[in-house]
Design an enzyme around this catalytic site. Structure first.
Site, PDB file in Angstrom:
ATOM      1  N   GLU A   1       4.268   6.602  22.357  1.00 16.59           N
ATOM      2  CA  GLU A   1       4.863   7.618  21.489  1.00 16.59           C
ATOM      3  C   GLU A   1       4.304   7.534  20.067  1.00 16.59           C
ATOM      4  O   GLU A   1       4.117   8.555  19.398  1.00 16.59           O
ATOM      5  CB  GLU A   1       6.393   7.473  21.466  1.00 16.59           C
ATOM      6  CG  GLU A   1       7.083   7.851  22.760  1.00 16.59           C
ATOM      7  CD  GLU A   1       7.018   6.750  23.812  1.00 16.59           C
ATOM      8  OE1 GLU A   1       7.358   7.033  24.974  1.00 16.59           O
ATOM      9  OE2 GLU A   1       6.613   5.610  23.471  1.00 16.59           O
TER      10      GLU A   1
ATOM     11  N   ALA B   1      -3.191   0.133   9.851  1.00 20.07           N
ATOM     12  CA  ALA B   1      -4.648  -0.018   9.841  1.00 20.07           C
ATOM     13  C   ALA B   1      -5.321   1.192  10.474  1.00 20.07           C
ATOM     14  O   ALA B   1      -6.339   1.690   9.981  1.00 20.07           O
ATOM     15  CB  ALA B   1      -5.050  -1.299  10.569  1.00 20.07           C
TER      16      ALA B   1
ATOM     17  N   TYR C   1     -11.191 -10.311  11.309  1.00 20.73           N
ATOM     18  CA  TYR C   1     -12.373 -11.170  11.247  1.00 20.73           C
ATOM     19  C   TYR C   1     -11.954 -12.620  11.082  1.00 20.73           C
ATOM     20  O   TYR C   1     -10.870 -12.920  10.576  1.00 20.73           O
ATOM     21  CB  TYR C   1     -13.310 -10.748  10.105  1.00 20.73           C
ATOM     22  CG  TYR C   1     -12.787 -11.046   8.712  1.00 20.73           C
ATOM     23  CD1 TYR C   1     -13.075 -12.255   8.086  1.00 20.73           C
ATOM     24  CD2 TYR C   1     -12.002 -10.122   8.024  1.00 20.73           C
ATOM     25  CE1 TYR C   1     -12.588 -12.537   6.820  1.00 20.73           C
ATOM     26  CE2 TYR C   1     -11.519 -10.394   6.756  1.00 20.73           C
ATOM     27  CZ  TYR C   1     -11.816 -11.606   6.164  1.00 20.73           C
ATOM     28  OH  TYR C   1     -11.328 -11.893   4.919  1.00 20.73           O
TER      29      TYR C   1
ATOM     30  N   LYS D   1       0.815  -1.219   0.000  1.00 20.42           N
ATOM     31  CA  LYS D   1       0.000   0.000   0.000  1.00 20.42           C
ATOM     32  C   LYS D   1       0.849   1.270   0.000  1.00 20.42           C
ATOM     33  O   LYS D   1       0.463   2.275  -0.608  1.00 20.42           O
ATOM     34  CB  LYS D   1      -0.962  -0.003   1.189  1.00 20.42           C
ATOM     35  CG  LYS D   1      -2.046  -1.077   1.099  1.00 20.42           C
ATOM     36  CD  LYS D   1      -3.014  -0.982   2.257  1.00 20.42           C
ATOM     37  CE  LYS D   1      -4.076  -2.071   2.173  1.00 20.42           C
ATOM     38  NZ  LYS D   1      -5.076  -1.957   3.261  1.00 20.42           N
TER      39      LYS D   1
END
Length: 274
Positions: free
Chosen positions: A155, A132, A217, A65
């Site tokens: 932090e 995420a 999930y 990503k």
């Protein structure tokens, strides 16, 4: 027929082709969607080849990503904010637009579950400060959520909270210092459920009216949701609907319409529990 793929490594277990097959049947849009295994370190090469050979769009999953973020020519605001791209569209002028639909997919599922309510400011605890979490913060803040962000390494939570403070109300807290109150919504964006662990937050954070959502999930209940249930929370959901939701917003980027996610979620849930 227009061609789309999901790019990742590993990729063989991706549900995306099945999800988009269901979306295609539901919407009447005829498009081809497959898996594309990308060797580590070769995202740019493989993506360039795919789009030069007629590919119109792609989804991008782990671990590429951030590679996709650097690869595309243009970015949506939400992709820019989270520093990652999970959806690409080849525009008419040949340039590539990168988007991140993860957070919007979460919002779609939370609304479906009535875990969030338009116009109401919700007190939300987000657990985790990794990729995420980065993908979901902007849509949550745009929904006027008041966010407390907690992480084992405080932090990292502080850095992320400071980065997103320009978009809304967000603060960081060490897990043991999470305010002893019942949140409207707790989102587990950490990896704890993957190893059947429990996030280190006080049990007093849960309550009867607290909705609890796990981005992870699986068949059955995740460890986080089971712990929430034991501590009085009854409004529980895992992240299967978010998976379908982010795919639905990929379709919106490609075809300017959002499929109904309910039928697809139901089919995937049945398959998962077989």
């Amino acid at each position: 027929m227009e061609k789309y793929v999901v790019m990742g490594n590993p990729i063989e277990h991706s549900q995306s082709p099945f999800i988009h097959q269901l979306f295609s049947k539901q919407s009447g849009i005829d498009y081809e969607y497959g898996r594309l295994l990308v060797p580590l370190g070769e995202f740019d090469k493989v993506a360039t080849q795919f789009f030069s050979q007629g590919g119109r769009g792609a989804n991008v999953t782990v671990p590429f990503k951030e590679d996709a973020f650097r690869f595309v020519d243009k970015l949506t605001q939400r992709a820019q904010a989270c520093g990652a791209v999970n959806t690409i569209l080849k525009l008419d002028d040949g340039t590539l637009l990168g988007d991140n639909t993860d957070g919007q997919g979460l919002i779609l599922d939370l609304a479906r579950l009535d875990f969030i309510i338009p116009g109401k400011i919700l007190s939300v605890l987000v657990i985790g400060a990794g990729g995420a979490t980065r993908g979901i913060l902007l849509p949550l803040l745009n929904y006027n959520c008041d966010i407390t962000l907690t992480n084992r390494t405080v932090e990292k939570a502080q850095q992320l909270a400071q980065e997103f403070s320009q978009f809304g109300t967000i603060r960081a807290s060490a897990p043991q210092n999470v305010t002893d109150k019942h949140y409207d919504l707790i989102i587990n964006a950490s990896s704890s459920s993957m190893t059947d662990d429990i996030p280190p937050i006080p049990d007093s954070a849960y309550g009867f009216k607290t909705a609890c959502y796990d981005l992870y999930y699986k068949a059955g209940m995740t460890s986080f949701l089971y712990h929430a249930l034991k501590n009085g929370s009854t409004r529980l959901s895992d992240g299967l609907g978010m998976l379908v939701g982010q795919a639905a917003y990929a379709v919106e980027l490609w075809y300017e319409r959002v499929p109904d996610i309910n039928p697809t979620i139901n089919i995937l849930r049945e398959n998962l529990n077989k």
